[in-house]
Design a protein around this motif. Structure first.
Motif, short mmCIF file in Angstrom:
data_model
loop_
_atom_site.label_atom_id
_atom_site.label_comp_id
_atom_site.label_asym_id
_atom_site.label_seq_id
_atom_site.Cartn_x
_atom_site.Cartn_y
_atom_site.Cartn_z
N LEU A 65 0.31 -1.39 0.13
CA LEU A 65 0.08 0.13 0.23
C LEU A 65 0.55 1.21 0.25
CD1 LEU A 65 -2.84 -1.17 2.34
CD2 LEU A 65 -2.74 -1.40 -0.51
N ASP A 66 1.86 1.17 -1.28
CA ASP A 66 2.85 1.99 -1.05
C ASP A 66 2.26 3.90 -2.47
OD1 ASP A 66 3.40 0.69 -3.22
OD2 ASP A 66 5.59 0.41 -2.52
N SER A 67 1.24 2.79 -3.64
CA SER A 67 1.14 3.70 -4.26
C SER A 67 -0.34 4.22 -4.16
CB SER A 67 2.25 3.12 -5.52
OG SER A 67 0.83 2.18 -5.83
N ILE A 68 -0.49 4.91 -5.05
CA ILE A 68 -1.84 5.11 -5.21
C ILE A 68 -2.17 4.05 -6.13
CG2 ILE A 68 -3.46 6.71 -6.61
CD1 ILE A 68 -1.54 9.06 -6.08
N SER A 69 -1.92 3.60 -7.55
CA SER A 69 -2.33 2.57 -8.07
C SER A 69 -2.37 1.29 -7.24
CB SER A 69 -1.33 2.17 -9.15
OG SER A 69 -0.99 3.28 -9.86
N ASN A 70 -1.57 1.02 -6.02
CA ASN A 70 -1.64 0.25 -5.38
C ASN A 70 -3.41 -0.09 -4.51
OD1 ASN A 70 0.71 -1.51 -6.03
ND2 ASN A 70 2.32 -0.96 -4.79
N ILE A 71 -3.38 1.22 -3.61
CA ILE A 71 -3.78 1.30 -2.77
C ILE A 71 -5.56 1.22 -3.31
CG2 ILE A 71 -5.50 2.97 -1.31
CD1 ILE A 71 -2.33 4.01 -0.30
N ALA A 72 -5.63 1.54 -4.45
CA ALA A 72 -6.94 1.38 -5.76
C ALA A 72 -6.99 0.33 -5.86
CB ALA A 72 -6.47 2.35 -6.42
N LEU A 73 -6.25 -0.59 -6.21
CA LEU A 73 -5.99 -2.20 -5.97
C LEU A 73 -7.00 -2.99 -5.02
CD1 LEU A 73 -6.02 -4.37 -8.33
CD2 LEU A 73 -3.86 -4.65 -7.77
#
Length: 81
Positions: A65-73
């Motif tokens: 959960l270190d990026s906007i993309s990973n959190i959105a996923l």
């Protein structure tokens, strides 16, 4: 839905952490944006509240959960459970 989640994350980051939209367009990694671990935790708590989800300790430890993309996923996965 994924794009909407990313837009919500970006909006919150701009409002709460004084990071410019231009910077967000160039970088996705929250730590490279200058956020501290406590900032990321605050962001995660806001996401849980906004989407009515709860990440388990295991998810927080194992998911990146270190990026906007990973959190959105991760949010999308949670919402499809």
């Amino acid at each position: 839905m994924g794009d909407q989640i990313k837009q919500n994350l970006k909006k919150y980051i701009v409002e709460q952490f004084n990071i410019s939209e231009e910077t967000l367009e160039k970088e996705d990694n929250l730590y490279l944006l200058g956020m501290m671990p406590r900032d990321v935790l605050r962001l995660i708590l806001q996401i849980e509240k906004e989407y009515g989800i709860h990440f388990t300790e295991t998810e927080l430890a194992n998911d990146k959960l270190d990026s906007i993309s990973n959190i959105a996923l991760a949010v999308r996965k949670h919402m499809h459970k």
